[in-house]
Design a protein around this motif. Structure first.
Motif, mmCIF file in Angstrom:
data_model
loop_
_atom_site.group_PDB
_atom_site.id
_atom_site.type_symbol
_atom_site.label_atom_id
_atom_site.label_comp_id
_atom_site.label_asym_id
_atom_site.label_seq_id
_atom_site.Cartn_x
_atom_site.Cartn_y
_atom_site.Cartn_z
ATOM 1 N N THR A 1 55.838 54.475 58.562
ATOM 2 C CA THR A 1 55.687 55.901 57.829
ATOM 3 C C THR A 1 56.285 57.008 58.628
ATOM 4 O OG1 THR A 1 54.012 55.272 56.301
ATOM 5 C CG2 THR A 1 54.284 57.355 56.781
ATOM 6 N N LEU A 2 55.940 56.788 59.817
ATOM 7 C CA LEU A 2 56.357 58.063 60.922
ATOM 8 C C LEU A 2 57.759 58.061 60.862
ATOM 9 C CD1 LEU A 2 55.745 60.124 63.182
ATOM 10 C CD2 LEU A 2 55.885 58.103 64.664
ATOM 11 N N TYR A 3 58.542 57.069 60.896
ATOM 12 C CA TYR A 3 59.965 57.031 61.306
ATOM 13 C C TYR A 3 60.549 57.474 59.787
ATOM 14 C CZ TYR A 3 60.876 54.613 65.388
ATOM 15 O OH TYR A 3 61.055 54.155 66.898
ATOM 16 N N ARG A 4 60.037 56.928 58.426
ATOM 17 C CA ARG A 4 60.577 57.510 57.569
ATOM 18 C C ARG A 4 60.648 59.000 57.282
ATOM 19 N NH1 ARG A 4 57.566 53.265 53.314
ATOM 20 N NH2 ARG A 4 59.031 51.516 53.281
ATOM 21 N N THR A 5 59.223 59.473 57.610
ATOM 22 C CA THR A 5 59.051 61.036 57.463
ATOM 23 C C THR A 5 59.798 61.796 58.308
ATOM 24 O OG1 THR A 5 56.888 60.301 56.520
ATOM 25 C CG2 THR A 5 57.109 62.720 57.306
ATOM 26 N N ALA A 6 59.746 61.520 59.497
ATOM 27 C CA ALA A 6 60.370 62.336 60.620
ATOM 28 C C ALA A 6 61.900 62.060 60.661
ATOM 29 C CB ALA A 6 59.994 61.668 62.010
ATOM 30 N N LEU A 7 62.681 60.930 60.266
ATOM 31 C CA LEU A 7 63.966 60.937 60.141
ATOM 32 C C LEU A 7 64.744 61.516 58.724
ATOM 33 C CD1 LEU A 7 64.631 57.129 61.142
ATOM 34 C CD2 LEU A 7 65.431 59.417 62.300
ATOM 35 N N VAL B 1 52.963 50.758 52.893
ATOM 36 C CA VAL B 1 51.738 51.248 52.147
ATOM 37 C C VAL B 1 50.887 51.930 53.048
ATOM 38 C CG1 VAL B 1 52.083 49.785 50.237
ATOM 39 C CG2 VAL B 1 50.322 48.840 52.055
ATOM 40 N N ASP B 2 50.877 52.003 54.113
ATOM 41 C CA ASP B 2 49.962 52.829 55.190
ATOM 42 C C ASP B 2 50.486 54.088 55.716
ATOM 43 O OD1 ASP B 2 48.468 53.364 57.262
ATOM 44 O OD2 ASP B 2 48.582 51.366 58.388
ATOM 45 N N GLN B 3 50.128 54.899 55.343
ATOM 46 C CA GLN B 3 50.259 56.290 55.524
ATOM 47 C C GLN B 3 50.202 56.633 57.111
ATOM 48 O OE1 GLN B 3 52.176 58.615 53.338
ATOM 49 N NE2 GLN B 3 51.978 56.459 52.495
ATOM 50 N N ASP B 4 49.659 55.899 57.775
ATOM 51 C CA ASP B 4 49.638 56.367 59.245
ATOM 52 C C ASP B 4 50.426 55.402 60.033
ATOM 53 O OD1 ASP B 4 47.871 58.091 58.921
ATOM 54 O OD2 ASP B 4 46.228 56.978 58.925
ATOM 55 N N SER B 5 51.257 54.268 59.521
ATOM 56 C CA SER B 5 51.964 53.342 60.245
ATOM 57 C C SER B 5 53.069 53.751 61.021
ATOM 58 C CB SER B 5 52.573 52.248 59.153
ATOM 59 O OG SER B 5 53.331 52.593 58.132
ATOM 60 N N ARG C 1 64.529 65.189 59.864
ATOM 61 C CA ARG C 1 65.741 65.381 60.904
ATOM 62 C C ARG C 1 66.841 65.762 60.075
ATOM 63 N NH1 ARG C 1 68.201 63.924 65.859
ATOM 64 N NH2 ARG C 1 70.588 63.214 65.535
ATOM 65 N N ARG C 2 67.133 64.827 59.097
ATOM 66 C CA ARG C 2 68.340 65.073 58.129
ATOM 67 C C ARG C 2 68.100 66.500 57.199
ATOM 68 N NH1 ARG C 2 70.328 60.475 54.018
ATOM 69 N NH2 ARG C 2 71.289 60.025 56.066
ATOM 70 N N ASP C 3 67.112 66.796 56.822
ATOM 71 C CA ASP C 3 66.873 68.070 56.061
ATOM 72 C C ASP C 3 66.815 69.352 56.942
ATOM 73 O OD1 ASP C 3 66.198 66.331 53.817
ATOM 74 O OD2 ASP C 3 64.137 66.556 53.689
ATOM 75 N N LEU C 4 66.357 69.275 58.075
ATOM 76 C CA LEU C 4 66.572 70.352 58.873
ATOM 77 C C LEU C 4 67.651 70.287 59.845
ATOM 78 C CD1 LEU C 4 62.687 70.310 60.230
ATOM 79 C CD2 LEU C 4 63.643 71.845 58.475
ATOM 80 N N ARG C 5 68.450 69.342 59.651
ATOM 81 C CA ARG C 5 69.687 69.149 60.597
ATOM 82 C C ARG C 5 69.886 69.620 61.802
ATOM 83 N NH1 ARG C 5 74.266 69.734 57.959
ATOM 84 N NH2 ARG C 5 75.413 70.532 59.637
ATOM 85 N N LEU C 6 68.575 68.739 62.379
ATOM 86 C CA LEU C 6 68.172 68.610 63.866
ATOM 87 C C LEU C 6 69.390 68.110 64.570
ATOM 88 C CD1 LEU C 6 64.330 68.076 63.662
ATOM 89 C CD2 LEU C 6 65.575 70.070 63.804
ATOM 90 N N GLY C 7 69.979 67.186 64.041
ATOM 91 C CA GLY C 7 71.003 66.498 64.755
ATOM 92 C C GLY C 7 72.347 67.335 65.168
ATOM 93 N N ALA D 1 68.259 52.233 54.035
ATOM 94 C CA ALA D 1 68.405 53.661 53.600
ATOM 95 C C ALA D 1 67.171 54.595 53.580
ATOM 96 C CB ALA D 1 69.090 53.306 52.074
ATOM 97 N N GLU D 2 66.172 53.803 53.316
ATOM 98 C CA GLU D 2 64.721 54.697 53.335
ATOM 99 C C GLU D 2 64.561 55.290 54.717
ATOM 100 O OE1 GLU D 2 61.937 51.660 52.309
ATOM 101 O OE2 GLU D 2 62.611 51.466 50.216
ATOM 102 N N LEU D 3 65.140 55.054 55.859
ATOM 103 C CA LEU D 3 65.149 55.405 56.884
ATOM 104 C C LEU D 3 66.056 56.549 57.411
ATOM 105 C CD1 LEU D 3 64.519 52.439 59.167
ATOM 106 C CD2 LEU D 3 63.045 53.943 58.461
ATOM 107 N N SER D 4 66.818 57.039 56.255
ATOM 108 C CA SER D 4 67.774 58.269 56.147
ATOM 109 C C SER D 4 68.924 57.855 57.344
ATOM 110 C CB SER D 4 67.186 59.484 56.593
ATOM 111 O OG SER D 4 66.276 59.922 55.718
ATOM 112 N N VAL D 5 69.377 56.300 57.484
ATOM 113 C CA VAL D 5 70.292 56.159 58.459
ATOM 114 C C VAL D 5 71.722 56.654 57.892
ATOM 115 C CG1 VAL D 5 68.946 54.442 59.523
ATOM 116 C CG2 VAL D 5 70.614 53.809 57.889
ATOM 117 N N ASP D 6 72.763 56.776 58.658
ATOM 118 C CA ASP D 6 73.947 57.118 58.345
ATOM 119 C C ASP D 6 74.741 55.810 58.284
ATOM 120 O OD1 ASP D 6 73.755 60.139 58.057
ATOM 121 O OD2 ASP D 6 73.145 59.812 60.252
ATOM 122 N N ALA D 7 74.392 55.127 59.385
ATOM 123 C CA ALA D 7 75.495 53.612 59.452
ATOM 124 C C ALA D 7 74.490 52.487 60.033
ATOM 125 C CB ALA D 7 76.223 53.919 60.365
#
Length: 594
Positions: A509-515, A502-506, A518-524, A68-74
């Motif tokens: 973290t990239l996947y969590r932030t970008a996904l 706990v690593d901001q450069d991992s 993607r959801r907030d900006l409705r890029l899909g 769920a932290e990855l903003s997945v739909d399914a």
């Protein structure tokens, strides 16, 4: 938008760019599957809750919050049905029960309930082309005489040659060797041959028989009644075979080769499959909640694949042309353009995927100097090894670019950790039937199926056990000492989820932030316009709404368009207004930029 920019890096960059007219316009529909993020779980390797070394349904349920932290739909679950496990569960012995290896039907119901609580749908793998040779229907066919209703559930034929000693035709198995096996009749004499496009333990169903249709409609309803969000349909292009089963001189998988275009393959892409899926679509429409069908259909060219996603058939189809594109800017622009143009003709979303359980993980693929593993799958210790730094750098960039594309995306478990393939696995540990059937010529898919690392310092990297909780909320038994069903590389501790959380450069973290962006900006549900300025370069640049995506696939840094950097594939991706090689950024464009 201002809230997003407030919390992300600001760097005004000096170059402006212009864009072509939109190749793809924003979707006006809010149907979830048109813009979805779907996460593939390979149950054997996700989480083991009982210490037997094999992942299971309770293990999956215990970690759904991490997904769920990855903003997945399914989540899409690879097979967990009753099976002898000769092909990782794709040899199904009972389509309406859970193999004890993975748990029980009650465990499945618990998983669906937890997913529902988290706003995640559960999609299950359906394997309609073939079953296990231990399925009750096939055992009945073996016990029955030629021409009987029991035999007609499968594709049995008399052999050729003077005494039927040769196979009915020259078809070859995907896993190597002939696609036919001869049986012994109950009296011990050689009998008919049965077709298996995959392993000999996976007989193909006879979809010319209405009884097969009825059986699978029963299976569909069984799982729909238990609340599943839909089905990923395995080998969706193979159910119907050409009349007469003519010989085929092309590739066993039906891919196009010189003189043998894929659309002529007699075992794939036959028109009769579409009536099956139209019927299935109508069944799903009887249920609420927008249940979906996704086709695993290896079809070329792309224009033919759209037949599987016409408005009354499948909702989605995997885009293998995109998955198989190498690290090449021209190729990437071409396949994205062709995909969007083709799928738009039938009003279907395009899907994007970089890794799954059948291919070398993209972190390893992009680290290979020649661009492809030997034999089409698998990298072994005797092969040239991928450059792990280059592979991860490119994989992060490719993923970030993919997340900004309009349509649906599929993630494969562990890619959010930047996992590579296990490229030094000993041969005696391999379990993929491809390895055995080809005498080791093809290594098979075990390298991408290795159990996940959850905790760096735990036995089996925390894959086994569910007793205590760590600081990130993951639950694991620190004293678990079981042996994973496939060996994990010693280096995997560095990829463990607890460290990356706990690593901001991992990569995580990239996947969590970008996904989340993607959801907030409705890029899909967005649009795509190509940059005019980069189209003859090694840079892929496009605009989706207010986001400009720049992916540098060349060997030199390039100047960036102006805009605020809102996501970057690596911490040092941007220096002095230049985008580093093998890097990707998202820029928030100005309102007047067109």
């Amino acid at each position: 938008m201002s809230e997003i920019i407030d919390v992300l890096q600001h760097e005004q960059l000096p170059v402006r760019t212009a864009f072509h007219e939109p190749l793809h316009v924003a979707s006006g529909s809010d149907q979830w599957w048109r813009r979805s993020v779907i996460y593939q779980v390979y149950p054997r390797s996700f989480r083991d809750s009982n210490g037997d070394g094999v992942g299971d349904l309770p293990g999956i349920a215990s970690e759904l919050a991490r997904l769920a932290e990855l903003s997945v739909d399914a989540v899409w679950l690879s097979p967990f049905y009753t099976s002898p496990q000769r092909d990782g569960g794709y040899d199904v012995a009972d389509y309406c029960d859970v193999d004890p290896l993975f748990g029980t039907l009650t465990d499945f119901d618990t998983l669906v309930a937890e997913a529902d609580r988290l706003g995640i749908r559960v999609i299950v793998d359906l394997v309609p082309n073939h079953c296990s040779s231990e399925h009750a229907l096939f055992r009945a066919a073996l016990a029955a005489p030629a021409g009987s209703p029991e035999r007609e559930m499968f594709i049995f034929r008399d052999g050729t040659g003077t005494a039927g000693e040769e196979p009915p035709n020259n078809w070859q198995s995907h896993f190597g060797g002939p696609a036919w096996t001869r049986i012994l009749d109950p009296d011990g004499t050689p009998g008919q041959w049965y077709l298996h496009l995959f392993d000999s333990s996976q007989p193909d169903f006879n979809w010319d028989n209405p009884a097969v249709h009825a059986e699978f409609e029963r299976v569909l309803r069984f799982w729909l009644d238990r609340g599943v969000g839909g089905f990923r349909v395995d080998v969706a292009h193979a159910l119907i075979k050409a009349e007469g089963l003519p010989d085929w001189g092309g590739r066993p998988d039906g891919g196009s080769t010189e003189g043998y275009p894929g659309w002529e393959a007699p075992m794939f892409g036959q028109d009769g499959v579409h009536a099956i899926f139209r019927r299935w679509r109508s069944i799903l429409a009887e249920y609420d909640g927008e249940r979906i069908l996704c086709a695993e259909a290896s079809i070329d060219p792309l224009a033919r694949l759209t037949d599987w996603v016409r408005p009354d058939e499948m909702h989605q189809a995997f885009n293998f042309a995109y998955l198989h594109n190498s690290w090449n800017a021209h190729g990437l622009r071409s396949v994205v353009s062709a995909s969007l143009a083709a799928f738009d003709t039938v009003g279907a979303p395009t899907t994007w995927v970089l890794s799954n359980h059948d291919v070398v993980r993209h972190t390893s693929r992009f680290g290979l100097t020649d661009g492809s593993p030997r034999g089409g799958d698998g990298i072994g210790s005797a092969d040239v090894q991928p450059d792990t730094v280059t592979g991860l750098t490119r994989a992060r960039a490719a993923s970030l670019a993919m997340f900004a594309l309009p349509g649906g995306i599929y993630l494969y478990q562990g890619e959010e950790l930047g996992l590579p393939d296990h490229t030094s696995m000993p041969d005696d540990a391999r379990q993929d039937p491809t390895f055995a059937r080809t005498g080791g010529e093809r290594l098979g898919r075990d390298g991408c199926r290795v159990p996940l690392p959850w905790r760096a310092q735990a036995p089996a990297f925390g894959f086994i056990g569910t007793d205590d909780a760590d600081s990130a909320g993951n639950t694991h038994d620190a004293g678990a000492t079981g042996t994973p069903w496939l060996p994990q590389p010693e280096s995997w501790g560095g990829y463990a989820r607890d460290l990356q959380s706990v690593d901001q450069d991992s990569t995580l973290t990239l996947y969590r932030t970008a996904l989340q962006l993607r959801r907030d900006l409705r890029l899909g549900a967005g649009s795509l316009s190509w940059s005019r300025d980069f189209e003859q370069t090694d840079v892929v640049a496009f605009r989706n709404g207010e986001i400009i995506v720049v992916l540098n696939m060349g060997g030199f840094a390039v100047p960036l368009p102006e805009g605020a950097v809102v996501a970057a594939s690596m911490p040092d991706a941007v220096l002095a207004g230049q985008l580093a090689p093998d890097a990707c950024v998202w820029l928030m464009s100005g309102a007047d930029q067109g």
